[in-house]
Design an enzyme around this catalytic site. Structure first.
Site, PDB file in Angstrom:
ATOM      1  N   SER A   1       0.841  -1.197   0.000  1.00 18.09           N
ATOM      2  CA  SER A   1       0.000   0.000   0.000  1.00 18.09           C
ATOM      3  C   SER A   1       0.872   1.241   0.000  1.00 18.09           C
ATOM      4  CB  SER A   1      -0.914   0.022   1.222  1.00 18.09           C
ATOM      5  OG  SER A   1      -1.436   1.316   1.362  1.00 18.09           O
TER       6      SER A   1
ATOM      7  N   HIS B   1      -8.258   1.192  -4.276  1.00 12.82           N
ATOM      8  CA  HIS B   1      -9.230   0.999  -3.194  1.00 12.82           C
ATOM      9  C   HIS B   1      -9.871   2.351  -2.903  1.00 12.82           C
ATOM     10  CE1 HIS B   1      -9.665  -0.164   1.382  1.00 12.82           C
ATOM     11  NE2 HIS B   1     -10.835   0.016   0.788  1.00 12.82           N
TER      12      HIS B   1
ATOM     13  N   HIS C   1      -1.181  -1.326  -4.327  1.00 14.10           N
ATOM     14  CA  HIS C   1      -2.469  -0.968  -3.732  1.00 14.10           C
ATOM     15  C   HIS C   1      -2.493   0.544  -3.497  1.00 14.10           C
ATOM     16  CE1 HIS C   1      -6.061  -1.997  -1.270  1.00 14.10           C
ATOM     17  NE2 HIS C   1      -5.640  -1.047  -0.443  1.00 14.10           N
TER      18      HIS C   1
ATOM     19  N   MET D   1     -11.709  -5.693   5.054  1.00 13.10           N
ATOM     20  CA  MET D   1     -10.939  -4.776   5.891  1.00 13.10           C
ATOM     21  C   MET D   1     -10.675  -5.456   7.234  1.00 13.10           C
ATOM     22  SD  MET D   1     -10.307  -2.086   4.127  1.00 13.10           S
ATOM     23  CE  MET D   1      -9.338  -1.396   5.468  1.00 13.10           C
TER      24      MET D   1
ATOM     25  N   MET E   1      -8.916   8.323  -0.398  1.00 15.81           N
ATOM     26  CA  MET E   1      -9.799   8.691   0.726  1.00 15.81           C
ATOM     27  C   MET E   1     -10.312  10.108   0.538  1.00 15.81           C
ATOM     28  SD  MET E   1      -7.476   7.307   3.831  1.00 15.81           S
ATOM     29  CE  MET E   1      -6.746   5.665   3.808  1.00 15.81           C
TER      30      MET E   1
HETATM   31  C1  DX5 Z   1      -6.459   1.606   5.415  1.00 24.69           C
HETATM   32  C2  DX5 Z   1      -5.987   1.255   4.020  1.00 24.69           C
HETATM   33  C3  DX5 Z   1      -4.877   0.302   3.980  1.00 24.69           C
HETATM   34  C4  DX5 Z   1      -3.611   0.741   4.673  1.00 24.69           C
HETATM   35  C5  DX5 Z   1      -2.977  -0.503   5.220  1.00 24.69           C
HETATM   36  O1  DX5 Z   1      -7.645   2.285   5.331  1.00 24.69           O
HETATM   37  O2  DX5 Z   1      -7.058   0.699   3.268  1.00 24.69           O
HETATM   38  O3  DX5 Z   1      -4.596  -0.139   2.658  1.00 24.69           O
HETATM   39  O4  DX5 Z   1      -2.701   1.411   3.862  1.00 24.69           O
HETATM   40  O5  DX5 Z   1      -1.896  -0.131   5.987  1.00 24.69           O
HETATM   41  P1  DX5 Z   1      -1.219  -1.128   7.036  1.00 24.69           P
HETATM   42  O6  DX5 Z   1      -0.699  -2.310   6.259  1.00 24.69           O
HETATM   43  O7  DX5 Z   1      -0.148  -0.298   7.630  1.00 24.69           O
HETATM   44  O8  DX5 Z   1      -2.269  -1.527   8.027  1.00 24.69           O
HETATM   45 ZN    ZN Z   2      -6.569  -0.223   1.280  1.00 26.87          ZN
END
Ligand code: DX5
Ligand code: ZN
Length: 219
Positions: free
Chosen positions: A9, A67, A34, A138, A38
């Site tokens: 990500s 995402h 990824h 999630m 937001m």
């Molecule tokens: C959170 C995101 C994730 C985030 C994951 O809302 O959707 O993709 O970047 O980060 P880690 O792996 O640090 O939990």
């Molecule tokens: Zn994500």
């Protein structure tokens, strides 16, 4: 057990050095990237939008897994498709007409995904399985990187695995997002995940490429 796809990500990347970060990932064993979008409404955080997806697309040959953590994602599906996404996931909780939105994604020539928050019942997805290529579970509350994996997520992954296998849709990917690292990647795969998102565990490690390879080999 099949080797999982690792999807680092970019939320945890250094945005001042984004080119270098993408270059580093190009040379890693990650098959997907990824990208977390937001809007400050669906989730209490704002990340990035079209220009960043376009910039990553220009530089990367990898599969871009976008995402969308935004309200009314149907208004932006076409633009994220044009920006260079390969797969677009929308949140179940953000779609009044989820089936229609998934169709829009496929009509734009992209793979479709549905993301679900930790409290959303998995079985609600049964009725849209033919319209989706991926279910994104999630394992933290969406909005931020670096949170702790919610333990009940493992049951939700197994339940999803059983539901799609029983319904004859075993080729749908199960992607798990949030709090994944070397300590729990094996359990997540065992439960039935095929794609692991990893942000802070990759970018916060001394050797991100090596961490990606280790996550991929986790059992
Ligand atoms: C959170 C995101 C994730 C985030 C994951 O809302 O959707 O993709 O970047 O980060 P880690 O792996 O640090 O939990
Ligand atoms: Zn994500």
């Amino acid at each position: 057990m099949k080797t999982p796809i690792i999807a680092p990500s970019l939320l945890s990347a250094n945005f001042g050095l984004l080119n270098g970060e993408v270059e580093m990932l190009e040379l890693s064993q990650a098959e997907w990237l990824h990208l977390d979008v937001m809007d400050g409404r669906f989730v209490p955080n704002i990340s990035f939008g079209f220009p960043v997806v376009e910039a990553v697309r220009r530089q990367s040959q990898k599969f871009l897994d976008v995402h969308l953590m935004i309200e009314q994602p149907e208004l932006y599906v076409d633009r994220f498709a044009k920006a260079g996404s390969d797969l677009i996931s929308v949140h179940w909780e953000a779609c009044r007409h989820l089936h229609r939105t998934l169709q829009m994604i496929r009509d734009a020539g992209k793979k479709s995904g549905v993301a679900i928050n930790p409290h959303t019942p998995v079985k609600g997805l049964r009725s849209i399985l033919s319209s989706t290529d991926l279910i994104l579970i999630m394992s933290v509350n969406p909005g931020f990187g670096g949170q702790r994996f919610i333990p009940e997520s493992l049951e939700r992954i197994s339940e999803t695995r059983k539901m799609i296998d029983d319904a004859g849709y075993s080729n749908i990917h199960i992607e798990v997002d949030g709090g994944i690292g070397l300590e729990n990647a094996g359990a997540v795969i065992q439960a039935g995940a095929t794609v692991l998102v990893a942000g802070s565990s990759v970018f916060g490690s001394a050797n991100p490429q090596e961490t990606i390879s280790k996550l991929r080999a986790a059992k």
